[in-house]
Scaffold this motif. Structure first.
Motif, mmCIF file in Angstrom:
data_model
loop_
_atom_site.group_PDB
_atom_site.id
_atom_site.type_symbol
_atom_site.label_atom_id
_atom_site.label_comp_id
_atom_site.label_asym_id
_atom_site.label_seq_id
_atom_site.Cartn_x
_atom_site.Cartn_y
_atom_site.Cartn_z
ATOM 1 N N ILE A 17 41.178 38.021 31.213
ATOM 2 C CA ILE A 17 41.025 37.616 32.617
ATOM 3 C C ILE A 17 40.968 38.835 33.525
ATOM 4 C CG2 ILE A 17 42.191 36.454 34.538
ATOM 5 C CD1 ILE A 17 43.062 34.330 32.543
ATOM 6 N N GLU A 18 41.772 39.840 33.273
ATOM 7 C CA GLU A 18 41.741 41.061 34.085
ATOM 8 C C GLU A 18 40.393 41.765 33.963
ATOM 9 O OE1 GLU A 18 46.443 42.437 34.025
ATOM 10 O OE2 GLU A 18 45.156 42.926 32.313
ATOM 11 N N VAL A 19 39.870 41.825 32.776
ATOM 12 C CA VAL A 19 38.565 42.449 32.558
ATOM 13 C C VAL A 19 37.480 41.666 33.287
ATOM 14 C CG1 VAL A 19 36.820 43.013 30.819
ATOM 15 C CG2 VAL A 19 39.222 43.521 30.377
ATOM 16 N N ILE A 20 37.514 40.343 33.204
ATOM 17 C CA ILE A 20 36.507 39.507 33.875
ATOM 18 C C ILE A 20 36.596 39.692 35.389
ATOM 19 C CG2 ILE A 20 35.853 37.118 34.375
ATOM 20 C CD1 ILE A 20 36.533 36.484 31.435
ATOM 21 N N VAL A 21 37.793 39.748 35.945
ATOM 22 C CA VAL A 21 37.961 39.943 37.393
ATOM 23 C C VAL A 21 37.359 41.285 37.819
ATOM 24 C CG1 VAL A 21 39.680 40.345 39.213
ATOM 25 C CG2 VAL A 21 39.950 38.428 37.637
ATOM 26 N N VAL A 22 37.618 42.336 37.058
ATOM 27 C CA VAL A 22 37.050 43.661 37.384
ATOM 28 C C VAL A 22 35.526 43.617 37.318
ATOM 29 C CG1 VAL A 22 36.855 46.054 36.593
ATOM 30 C CG2 VAL A 22 39.097 44.966 36.735
ATOM 31 N N LEU A 26 32.904 44.399 40.372
ATOM 32 C CA LEU A 26 31.832 45.403 40.243
ATOM 33 C C LEU A 26 30.464 44.768 40.481
ATOM 34 C CD1 LEU A 26 33.073 47.518 37.206
ATOM 35 C CD2 LEU A 26 33.008 48.182 39.607
ATOM 36 N N GLY A 27 30.260 43.569 40.000
ATOM 37 C CA GLY A 27 28.994 42.863 40.219
ATOM 38 C C GLY A 27 28.741 42.588 41.692
ATOM 39 N N ILE A 28 29.781 42.171 42.400
ATOM 40 C CA ILE A 28 29.649 41.914 43.840
ATOM 41 C C ILE A 28 29.324 43.201 44.581
ATOM 42 C CG2 ILE A 28 30.935 41.243 45.920
ATOM 43 C CD1 ILE A 28 32.430 39.187 44.109
ATOM 44 N N LEU A 29 30.030 44.277 44.260
ATOM 45 C CA LEU A 29 29.748 45.566 44.903
ATOM 46 C C LEU A 29 28.325 46.035 44.612
ATOM 47 C CD1 LEU A 29 33.103 47.485 44.341
ATOM 48 C CD2 LEU A 29 32.192 46.630 46.504
ATOM 49 N N ALA A 30 27.877 45.895 43.380
ATOM 50 C CA ALA A 30 26.520 46.315 43.007
ATOM 51 C C ALA A 30 25.482 45.496 43.763
ATOM 52 C CB ALA A 30 26.325 46.185 41.504
#
Length: 144
Positions: A17-22, A26-30
Motif C-alpha cells: 500500500i505504501e508503494v502504491i501511494v507513492v 508520482l503519477g499525479i505530479l508527472a
C-alpha cells in the motif's frame, strides 16, 4: 522450565500500500509537470525557427542590395553561404557570404525557400513539427 523467548518484529521494507501511494503521487505530479515542460520545448523550437527566419531574411536583403535581385528558388538559401554557380549571376557576391552556414530548422530539416514568394518577394519557411505543408508552417510572413 519455561524459556523467555522474545520476539522482535522489525519492519524491513515498505508495504504494498505504501508503494502504491507513492506511485500514485508520482503519477499525479508527472501529469502536472510533463505537459508544462513539453509545452515549453515546443515554444522554444518555434522561437528558434523565427530567429533563424529573421537572420536569413536580413541576409537575403543584403544579398539583394549587392546583387540587385534575390537568389532564385533553384539557387536557394545556399546562395547566402556559397557563391551561386547557376543563374542569375551574383556579380557582387560578397566573399565570405552573407551567413556562415544555412541552418536547419529546430526539427532537423531544411528551411524551404521560394523566390518570388507566394506571400511576398520571397518566402522562407519551416514545415514545423509535423513536417506537413500547410498545417503548422512557420514562415517569414509570420514574423512580428
Amino acid at each position: 522450565m519455561q524459556k523467555n523467548v522474545r520476539y522482535t518484529h522489525k519492519h524491513a521494507g515498505f508495504t504494498l500500500i505504501e508503494v502504491i501511494v507513492v506511485l500514485v503521487i508520482l503519477g499525479i505530479l508527472a501529469s502536472i509537470v510533463v505537459p508544462k515542460v513539453v509545452s515549453r520545448t515546443d515554444q522554444a523550437q518555434i522561437v528558434k525557427a523565427k530567429q533563424d527566419l529573421r537572420a536569413m531574411e536580413s541576409a537575403l536583403q543584403m544579398y539583394r542590395v549587392d546583387n540587385f535581385a534575390y537568389p532564385s528558388t533553384d539557387q536557394g538559401l545556399d546562395a547566402l553561404a556559397t557563391k551561386p554557380s547557376t543563374g542569375p549571376e551574383a556579380k557582387n557576391w560578397q566573399p565570405g557570404g552573407y551567413i556562415k552556414k544555412v541552418p536547419k530548422d529546430p526539427w532537423g530539416n531544411d528551411y524551404q525557400y521560394l523566390s518570388p514568394g507566394e506571400k511576398g518577394d520571397f518566402d522562407i519557411y519551416s514545415l514545423g513539427p509535423d513536417q506537413r505543408p500547410g498545417t503548422d508552417d512557420i514562415g517569414n510572413w509570420d514574423l512580428e
